[in-house]
Scaffold this motif. Structure first.
Motif, short mmCIF file in Angstrom:
data_model
loop_
_atom_site.label_atom_id
_atom_site.label_comp_id
_atom_site.label_asym_id
_atom_site.label_seq_id
_atom_site.Cartn_x
_atom_site.Cartn_y
_atom_site.Cartn_z
N ASN A 156 0.06 -18.71 -12.95
CA ASN A 156 -1.35 -18.32 -12.85
C ASN A 156 -1.85 -18.16 -11.42
OD1 ASN A 156 -1.27 -21.16 -12.38
ND2 ASN A 156 -3.40 -21.37 -13.06
N LYS A 157 -0.94 -17.94 -10.48
CA LYS A 157 -1.37 -17.77 -9.08
C LYS A 157 -0.81 -16.47 -8.52
CE LYS A 157 -2.18 -22.60 -8.07
NZ LYS A 157 -3.58 -22.60 -7.76
N PRO A 158 -1.53 -15.36 -8.75
CA PRO A 158 -1.05 -14.09 -8.21
C PRO A 158 -1.14 -14.08 -6.69
CG PRO A 158 -3.23 -13.82 -9.16
CD PRO A 158 -2.79 -15.23 -9.46
N SER A 159 -0.18 -13.42 -6.07
CA SER A 159 -0.21 -13.25 -4.62
C SER A 159 -1.40 -12.37 -4.27
CB SER A 159 1.09 -12.58 -4.17
OG SER A 159 0.97 -12.15 -2.85
N GLU A 160 -2.04 -12.67 -3.17
CA GLU A 160 -3.19 -11.87 -2.76
C GLU A 160 -2.78 -10.54 -2.17
OE1 GLU A 160 -5.80 -14.13 -0.27
OE2 GLU A 160 -5.80 -15.83 -1.65
N ASP A 161 -1.55 -10.45 -1.66
CA ASP A 161 -1.19 -9.24 -0.93
C ASP A 161 0.15 -8.63 -1.30
OD1 ASP A 161 0.21 -11.35 0.08
OD2 ASP A 161 -0.31 -11.03 2.16
N VAL A 162 0.82 -9.11 -2.33
CA VAL A 162 2.11 -8.54 -2.71
C VAL A 162 2.01 -7.94 -4.11
CG1 VAL A 162 4.58 -8.94 -3.04
CG2 VAL A 162 3.33 -10.27 -1.32
N THR A 163 2.12 -6.62 -4.20
CA THR A 163 2.14 -5.95 -5.49
C THR A 163 3.59 -5.65 -5.87
OG1 THR A 163 2.03 -3.74 -4.55
CG2 THR A 163 -0.08 -4.82 -5.05
N MET A 164 3.81 -5.38 -7.14
CA MET A 164 5.15 -5.00 -7.58
C MET A 164 5.59 -3.72 -6.89
SD MET A 164 7.21 -6.69 -9.31
CE MET A 164 8.50 -5.69 -9.95
N ALA A 165 4.69 -2.74 -6.78
CA ALA A 165 5.05 -1.48 -6.13
C ALA A 165 5.45 -1.73 -4.68
CB ALA A 165 3.89 -0.49 -6.21
N GLY A 166 4.72 -2.59 -3.98
CA GLY A 166 5.06 -2.92 -2.59
C GLY A 166 6.39 -3.63 -2.47
N LEU A 167 6.65 -4.55 -3.40
CA LEU A 167 7.94 -5.26 -3.39
C LEU A 167 9.08 -4.29 -3.64
CD1 LEU A 167 9.58 -7.92 -3.35
CD2 LEU A 167 9.13 -8.10 -5.81
N LEU A 168 8.92 -3.43 -4.63
CA LEU A 168 9.97 -2.45 -4.93
C LEU A 168 10.20 -1.51 -3.76
CD1 LEU A 168 9.07 -1.71 -8.66
CD2 LEU A 168 11.01 -3.04 -7.81
N GLU A 169 9.12 -1.13 -3.08
CA GLU A 169 9.25 -0.26 -1.90
C GLU A 169 10.06 -0.96 -0.82
OE1 GLU A 169 6.32 1.49 1.51
OE2 GLU A 169 5.60 1.63 -0.57
N GLN A 170 9.82 -2.25 -0.61
CA GLN A 170 10.59 -3.01 0.37
C GLN A 170 12.07 -3.06 0.01
OE1 GLN A 170 8.92 -6.93 0.77
NE2 GLN A 170 7.18 -6.22 1.98
N LEU A 171 12.36 -2.97 -1.29
CA LEU A 171 13.74 -3.00 -1.76
C LEU A 171 14.31 -1.58 -1.92
CD1 LEU A 171 13.27 -5.80 -4.45
CD2 LEU A 171 14.41 -6.02 -2.22
N SER A 172 13.60 -0.59 -1.39
CA SER A 172 14.00 0.83 -1.46
C SER A 172 14.14 1.33 -2.89
CB SER A 172 15.31 1.05 -0.69
OG SER A 172 15.13 0.69 0.66
N MET A 173 13.23 0.88 -3.76
CA MET A 173 13.19 1.34 -5.15
C MET A 173 11.88 2.06 -5.39
SD MET A 173 14.47 -1.94 -7.34
CE MET A 173 15.64 -3.09 -6.65
N ASP A 174 11.94 3.15 -6.13
CA ASP A 174 10.72 3.84 -6.55
C ASP A 174 10.10 3.07 -7.70
OD1 ASP A 174 11.05 5.93 -4.69
OD2 ASP A 174 12.36 7.03 -6.08
N ALA A 175 8.77 3.03 -7.72
CA ALA A 175 8.07 2.25 -8.74
C ALA A 175 7.48 3.16 -9.80
CB ALA A 175 6.95 1.44 -8.08
N ALA A 176 7.59 2.73 -11.05
CA ALA A 176 6.97 3.43 -12.16
C ALA A 176 5.45 3.39 -11.99
CB ALA A 176 7.38 2.76 -13.48
N PRO A 177 4.75 4.35 -12.56
CA PRO A 177 3.28 4.36 -12.47
C PRO A 177 2.69 3.06 -13.03
CG PRO A 177 4.08 6.42 -13.41
CD PRO A 177 5.26 5.50 -13.31
N GLY A 178 1.64 2.57 -12.39
CA GLY A 178 0.96 1.37 -12.83
C GLY A 178 1.40 0.10 -12.14
N LEU A 179 2.56 0.12 -11.50
CA LEU A 179 3.06 -1.10 -10.86
C LEU A 179 2.29 -1.46 -9.60
CD1 LEU A 179 6.92 -0.90 -11.42
CD2 LEU A 179 5.21 -2.24 -12.67
N GLU A 180 1.55 -0.51 -9.04
CA GLU A 180 0.75 -0.84 -7.86
C GLU A 180 -0.38 -1.80 -8.22
OE1 GLU A 180 -0.86 2.71 -9.87
OE2 GLU A 180 1.11 2.36 -9.01
N ARG A 181 -0.72 -1.90 -9.50
CA ARG A 181 -1.76 -2.83 -9.95
C ARG A 181 -1.21 -4.19 -10.37
NH1 ARG A 181 -2.89 1.94 -12.47
NH2 ARG A 181 -2.26 1.14 -14.49
N ARG A 182 0.10 -4.30 -10.52
CA ARG A 182 0.71 -5.57 -10.94
C ARG A 182 1.01 -6.43 -9.72
NH1 ARG A 182 3.19 -5.80 -16.31
NH2 ARG A 182 3.68 -7.93 -15.70
#
Length: 191
Positions: free
Chosen positions: A47-73
């Motif tokens: 129940n403690k979401p990160s304030e600044d790390v989104t799934m899309a951002g994490l995937l980008e750091q891992l050189s992966m393209d993110a499916a639509p909607g992951l920027e909100r997760r």
């Protein structure tokens, strides 16, 4: 509540932080327990979401393209141990060979990149939460905290973990036990 029986095996259950915990990292924490034995315990704060790390951002750091909607997760703060290590708590409809831990019939946990690759292309589990770090306890440490009234224990459900807003999970977990949040005190007592 019989703490001794509750502490026998907390795998697949929820820990609810009591008021007055004293550690701000665990204030109002709801922790899904992935493993508990005589050797220690491991759980993920759900129940403690990160304030600044989104799934899309994490995937980008891992050189992966993110499916639509992951920027909100949001990626969650799973706990203060090994915060550079990632975990995905998810529904049982996904398994990664030997790297997926079947916690119980409703929850699995995977800590390898293949689950993120699946999520990135919408081929991962139906329900999931990504975390950085975990909560860990050494042998006997969690049992001691339970006797000190630091935690309540309740049953886990996919509805609570995956289907309840993060801001409501602490109170929802208490409600699942019939405990009104406004009646809790940070002070322990003995009879």
């Amino acid at each position: 509540m019989d703490i001794a029986s509750d502490a026998s095996d907390l795998t697949g259950r929820i820990l609810i932080a009591m008021p007055g915990m004293g550690d701000p990292r665990f204030e109002h924490a709801v922790i899904y327990m992935c493993a508990h034995s005589d050797e220690g315990a491991m759980g993920l704060i759900v129940n403690k979401p990160s304030e600044d790390v989104t799934m899309a951002g994490l995937l980008e750091q891992l050189s992966m393209d993110a499916a639509p909607g992951l920027e909100r997760r949001q990626v969650h703060f799973g706990g203060p141990v090994e915060m550079g290590r990632g975990f995905v708590l998810h529904s049982p409809d996904y398994a990664s060979g030997l790297t997926t831990l079947k916690v119980d019939d409703a929850f699995h946990m995977t800590g390898t990149l293949d689950v993120l690759e699946g999520i990135a292309v919408e081929e991962g589990p139906a329900q999931w939460m990504a975390m950085l770090g975990y909560a860990g306890w050494g042998p006997g440490q969690l049992e001691t905290e339970l006797t000190q009234n630091a935690w309540l224990v309740c049953e886990a459900s996919p509805e609570l973990v995956f289907g309840t807003a993060d801001s409501s999970k602490w109170e929802a977990a208490l409600n699942s036990m019939g405990v009104p949040a406004h009646l809790l005190s940070g002070e322990g007592g003995t009879a």
